[in-house]
Scaffold this motif. Structure first.
Motif, PDB file in Angstrom:
ATOM      1  N   LEU A  14       3.327  22.354  64.299  1.00 17.47           N
ATOM      2  CA  LEU A  14       3.493  22.295  62.850  1.00 17.47           C
ATOM      3  C   LEU A  14       4.083  20.953  62.416  1.00 17.47           C
ATOM      4  O   LEU A  14       4.904  20.366  63.115  1.00 17.47           O
ATOM      5  N   GLY A  42       3.955  28.701  63.637  1.00 16.29           N
ATOM      6  CA  GLY A  42       2.869  27.967  64.285  1.00 16.29           C
ATOM      7  C   GLY A  42       2.309  28.619  65.531  1.00 16.29           C
ATOM      8  O   GLY A  42       1.275  28.204  66.046  1.00 16.29           O
ATOM      9  N   ARG A  79      -1.191  29.574  60.788  1.00 13.85           N
ATOM     10  CA  ARG A  79      -1.013  28.184  60.345  1.00 13.85           C
ATOM     11  C   ARG A  79      -1.632  27.992  58.962  1.00 13.85           C
ATOM     12  O   ARG A  79      -2.713  28.515  58.679  1.00 13.85           O
TER      13      ARG A  79
END
Length: 566
Positions: A120, A378, A382
């Motif tokens: 992420l 994540g 997402r």
């Protein structure tokens, strides 16, 4: 062994007029591998495996100019132009809880490290608003957030709050970092949180308080107290208490603040059959109607469909009814991470949450928590945002513009979708203005998964659906949650497992306003969709309570694009 020097500084590059400065070292391919710290190097390797390194910059932007819309189209989304037409696609999560939530456990830094390790680029810390939380205050977590920003430079860490929306469900409220971020969030929680104000019942007075809260956020931006603020509605169908008129009311009050909702809730591991008894529903969507529920919602709205909220998963349903009005309303996906499946940590012993406003630091090394329903940020969900640069403002701008697509389980690693006509194009969230009767083409480029996900398999994309709807204009009844002319107009079978696929679909000569959106699946579980076989022949299936392994039912969804003929 240490390198003796740390390449944590940001490198500045200028690609034409586009600001891609401050790229994190792992993403900055001008920095050789051997100059990276071990952590940065492992992040770059992970991004390479996922096919994400360098791919983000290839994604297309808007070729046409902005500001050509006639006054009558004010409700339609505006066109956002990036000069070189390229965006960084930054993955993130706007719904994360720490030891500062009454039902939380982890430190901020635990979540930031995990988010970073799972690829992420941005995240929002959203501890619950509550009477206890308001007493201790949002300032309690701020030093941890500031420290994490310093410690992990290649992840943008926003401070937010999970708002108990008066008369409704929860929502993520977050602001651009700055000297007043804490003060604005504190005043917001104390003045407008449903729990703090005793305003949870579904009354007109409480609904008005929710609107006042959204207006307050807009005012803070106008007064330059904070640079920016956003609201996203969380798990909207979970309890049936976000009525259609409330959702429309939030959006219409401040369309630049209230911009969307979770298309898929967090708590995705909750559907796994737990070893010590039956599992729950994915997202903990296992409720029944209550006195405060909107009576017209059907029973199936209280369940997830392929892990997605009923409002999003229904072709021609509530989400589509907003899009058919020409109203921008975007979807996201995130972890809602509180307690992570298969993690071994327990809440810090001898904690006094009521007194301290936080639990003591978690202690690791217990047994595997197989009854917990969450993933790390994540790890499974997402939200990918097309950003003009690696910055807090660019992420907020990308969300507001609707340059957003979401996926579960790493089903795909990249998505570039455009509507094109006569040399002009728009991407996700955009509106393409054409002459009436112009030929319009949808062009979709998908980078397939090319590395194993957390569950140690490489997911396979089986099918991509194009969903198209007519823009029918404003509804007279604000509690409308269906629209008649939206359906799956094309399904592409994807007959390859690695690399990229390019799909094109002709909308033909367009003589009335329409929108399109995309959906894709691994094909493991489908059913005739909620609109019926003529509308959605192979949509997501309702998730089974207590037996819904999220890794065996993966989907991606994109936000819409509009075509407006004049």
């Amino acid at each position: 062994m240490s390198h003796g020097h740390h390449h944590g500084h940001h490198h500045h590059h200028h690609h034409g007029d586009e600001d891609l400065s401050s790229l994190p070292p792992a993403l900055d391919t001008s920095i050789p591998d051997e100059e990276l710290t071990p952590g940065q190097h492992s992040r770059r390797s992970m991004l390479r495996r996922a096919g994400l390194l360098g791919a983000g910059l290839a994604a297309g932007g808007v070729l046409g100019g902005a500001g050509e819309a006639a006054a009558s189209t004010a409700a339609m989304p505006t066109t956002h132009t990036s000069r070189s037409g390229r965006y960084l696609w930054l993955a993130g999560d706007h719904h994360i809880h720490t030891q500062h939530s009454s039902d939380g456990k982890y430190r901020v830094i635990d979540h930031v490290r995990q988010a970073n390790a799972h690829g992420l680029d941005w995240m929002v810390i959203t501890d619950h608003g509550s009477v206890t939380h308001a007493k201790i205050g949002v300032e309690k977590v701020n030093p941890d957030i500031v420290a994490a920003r310093d410690q992990i430079e290649d992840t943008l860490v926003f401070q937010g709050l999970e708002w108990n929306i008066p008369a409704a469900e929860h929502g993520t409220v977050f602001v651009h970092p700055g000297k007043n971020e804490v003060a604005v969030l504190r005043e917001f929680e104390n003045s407008f949180d449903g729990s703090v104000k005793g305003a949870t019942a579904g009354t007109a007075t409480n609904e008005a308080l929710a609107i006042a809260g959204i207006d307050f956020l807009a005012e803070q931006v106008q007064r330059r107290k904070v640079k920016d603020a956003l609201l996203l509605a969380n798990h909207p169908a979970r309890k049936g208490i976000d009525s259609p008129h409330e959702i429309r009311g939030w959006r219409d009050a401040q369309p630049s603040i209230a911009v969307g909702m979770e298309g898929a809730p967090g708590h995705q591991a909750a559907g796994i059959a737990a070893p010590d008894g039956p599992g729950s529903g994915r997202g903990y969507y296992d409720n029944s109607p209550s006195a405060d529920s909107f009576a017209a919602y059907p029973l199936e709205s209280y369940r997830t469909w392929g892990g997605f909220d009923w409002m999003t998963a229904t072709v021609g349903g509530l989400w589509d009814s907003l899009l058919a009005e020409g109203k921008p309303w975007w979807i996201t996906a995130n972890s809602d991470s509180h307690s992570v499946y298969a993690d071994t940590s327990v809440r810090g012993p001898n904690s006094d949450f009521a007194g301290n406003g936080r639990y003591n630091d978690p202690v690791h090394g217990g047994g595997l928590n197989l009854g917990d329903g969450d993933y790390w940020p994540g790890q499974y969900s997402r939200t990918h945002v097309g950003a003009a640069s690696f910055s807090y403002q660019a992420v907020m701008d990308g969300i507001r513009a609707g340059r957003v697509w979401v996926d579960h389980g790493g089903l795909i690693s990249g998505l570039n979708a455009q509507l094109r006509s006569a040399g002009r194009a728009v991407t996700l969230g955009g509106m393409l203005q054409v002459r009436r009767g112009s030929e319009v083409e949808l062009v979709v480029e998908i980078s397939l998964a090319n590395g194993p996900n957390w569950a140690q398999f490489v997911p396979t994309l089986a099918r991509v659906d194009v969903i198209q709807g007519d823009v029918t204009g404003p509804v007279s009844d604000k509690d409308t949650f269906t629209t008649p002319n939206t359906r799956v107009v094309k399904s592409f079978e994807v007959n390859k497992a690695t690399g990229a696929v390019r799909l094109t679909y002709s909308l033909g000569p367009v003589d009335k306003p329409v929108y399109v959106r995309l959906r894709g699946t691994d094909g493991n579980r489908t059913a005739v969709g909620l609109g019926g076989s003529s509308v959605d022949p192979a949509g997501p299936a309702m998730d089974v309570l207590g037996d819904a392994d999220p890794w065996k039912d993966l989907w991606f969804y994109s936000n819409p694009m509009w075509v407006l003929p004049a």
